[in-house]
Design an enzyme around this catalytic site. Structure first.
Site, short mmCIF file in Angstrom:
data_model
loop_
_atom_site.label_atom_id
_atom_site.label_comp_id
_atom_site.label_asym_id
_atom_site.label_seq_id
_atom_site.Cartn_x
_atom_site.Cartn_y
_atom_site.Cartn_z
CD GLU A 245 -2.97 -1.15 0.40
OE1 GLU A 245 -3.24 -0.06 -0.16
OE2 GLU A 245 -3.59 -2.19 0.18
CB CYS A 279 -1.77 7.24 1.29
SG CYS A 279 -3.15 6.46 2.13
#
Ligand code: NAD
Length: 504
Positions: A245, A279
């Site tokens: 991720e 993010c």
């Protein structure tokens, strides 16, 4: 913030590091740096714990995970203070992050059995004599390497789902947030004292590298793409699988028919909350030409009213990682040097450890402010002819994590959402998918691969096991040396009837 590593010969673990409050530079705590042997020992203990945890069964694991969830919500005050102190984010944002993590523990615990437990599948006409069963078994020990920006929510996307799937976890939090990592692990031990099912290993990148090379069954990595490549290389040595991720350069597209107030509110929160250190934060905004100036005005008005700080009224906190300020500075400088203009703020917004909000308009698509992850409270705003052009520019990125669309026309918005190459898209809101535990979360390209959250997230931490049990003798036994030409002829005739129809 991390200070320099100190050697401490009198301690059991030879080296330690300090973490600092990013707003005040006060030392928060001193933590051991786990070396290779200590990491391997933790993983060995985790394998024993995994054997126990795996055999407990779905119901007993669910009961313990629910008890953990309940513990975390009852002690949310303490944990959110710790998140606030270690990352610098406002207390309310810390609470929100923990609430979201709790929702995920709850979902993973409640759904693991249904999604992963044994299920019968149809055998099909060729294997009609077989009873077929599919189940998803735990991998064993999952190594979780986490970032600092959401030190509870982000690693929990792997930890909760790996635990619910029946694995033990060895968790290496970011060197910027080891105290939060420690609090998560000790809270789990409060409700599961029997075995070290969730363990903590603290340290810098090197400790993460030891974990990636250890006898873990899988690595769940969250962090930058640059580090993900190193972790993958380390995992390759033992063919250890990895879910990655990584970062993003998320785009928000505003269509001509959008509710501009809602779009401006969404853009501001998406770009500036947590000082842009998200993010799935909004970094690029593409706006339909017809409403570009009106939208920019609304955006500037909202952004100008916000300020960073450490006080209770501050809208967002300091930059957690001092080095990131250099990247932000370089991106603003490049945007302006390449012909863009700073509509709000600019290089003067940088007052370490704080960065005031910055809107950059008309920045060329080739500028690093548009192509690279900034991870700061900045956004670029660019006019586009329509939704389709917005989609094209949003997709012209090596990242592919999240995106948002603001549009009234539902059909057009859904069509654009499907065309966006990101793993997740929210329509008429920002970041909403992260709060829906049933939805998978993850990216493509430099944003990584694999999925956390939802059914895919549970399966990510398990191995599919297929079982067939012969219920009766086959009518024709094709897999035996006693097979005859007549048997083969029969089966080919049947196959022609079943599959030989002409398709146009
Ligand atoms: P980072 O890559 O610097 O570090 C992440 C973790 O990897 C830390 O625990 C670090 O100690 C460890 N590490 C560093 N070098 C290592 C090595 N060689 N081997 C093994 N482990 C190593 O990232 P960061 O600065 O902590 O986090 C910010 C990044 O994370 C941003 O790019 C952000 O977009 C991304 N992020 C992604 C998601 C997501 O879900 N996609 C969520 C949060 C953050």
């Amino acid at each position: 913030m991390v200070t320099t590593v100190r050697s401490r010969s009198q301690s059991g673990l030879a080296r330690t590091f300090d973490t600092l409050n990013p707003a005040t530079s006060e030392v928060i705590g001193t933590f051991p740096i786990f070396g290779e042997d200590e990491v391997n020992d933790a993983v060995a203990r985790a394998h024993e714990a995994a054997a126990w945890w795996g055999k407990l069964g779905w119901k007993e694991r669910q009961r313990r995970l629910m008890a953990w969830k309940s513990y975390l919500i009852r002690y949310i005050g303490r944990l959110s203070e710790l998140v606030h102190t270690e990352t610098g984010k406002p207390l309310a944002d810390a609470q929100l992050e923990i609430l979201l993590a709790i929702v995920h523990i709850d979902w993973a615990a409640r759904h693991a059995r249904k999604i992963l437990g044994p299920q019968r599948v149809r055998s099909g006409i060729v294997a009609i004599n077989q009873a077929s069963c599919l189940e998803y078994q735990p991998l064993g020990v999952v190594g979780v390497i986490g970032p600092w920006n959401y030190p509870v929510f982000t690693p929990m996307g792997s930890i909760a789902y790996a635990l619910a799937a029946g694995n033990a976890v060895v968790f290496k939090p970011s060197e910027f947030t080891p105290a939060v990592g420690g609090a998560l692990v000790s809270s789990f031990a409060e409700v599961v004292p029997d075995y070290p099912v969730l363990q903590l290993v603290t340290g810098l990148g090197e400790t993460g590298s030891h974990l990636a090379r250890s006898a873990v069954s899988k690595i769940a990595f969250t962090g930058s793409a640059t580090t993900a490549k190193k972790v993958m290389a380390a995992c390759a040595e033992n063919l250890t699988p990895i879910v990655a991720e990584c970062g993003g350069k998320d785009a928000l597209i505003v269509a001509a028919d959008a509710n501009l107030d809602a779009a401006a509110d969404g853009a501001v929160w998406g770009a500036l909350s947590n000082a842009g250190q998200t993010c799935i934060g909004v970094e690029r905004i593409y706006v339909a030409q017809d409403i570009y100036h009106t939208f920019l005005e609304k955006l500037a008005e909202r952004v100008s009213a916000l300020r960073p700080g450490d006080d209770r009224e501050a809208d967002y906190g300091p930059m957690t990682m001092p080095g990131q300020v250099d990247v932000i500075e370089q991106h603003i400088a490049d945007a302006v040097a390449s012909g863009g203009r700073a509509v709000v703020g600019g290089l003067g917004s940088i007052r370490r450890p704080y960065v005031g909000p910055v809107i950059l308009a008309d920045v060329p698509e080739s500028s690093s402010a548009v192509t690279d992850e900034t991870f700061g409270p900045t956004m670029t705003v660019t006019p586009v002819t329509d939704l389709a052009e917005g989609v094209r520019l949003a997709n012209a990125s090596r990242y592919g994590l999240g995106t948002s669309i603001f549009a009234k026309n539902k059909k057009a918005a859904m069509q654009a959402a499907r065309a966006l190459r990101s793993g997740m898209t929210s329509i008429n809101s920002v970041i909403s998918y992260a709060s829906v535990p049933a939805l998978p979360f993850g990216g493509s390209g430099e944003s990584g691969f694999g999925r956390i959250h939802g059914a895919d997230g549970l399966r990510e931490f398990s191995r599919a096991k297929a079982i067939t049990r012969q219920r009766m003798k086959p009518l024709v036994n094709l897999t035996a040396f006693t097979r005859t030409d007549a048997d083969m002829k029969k089966i080919l005739s049947l196959a022609t009837i079943l599959h030989g129809k002409r398709y146009q």
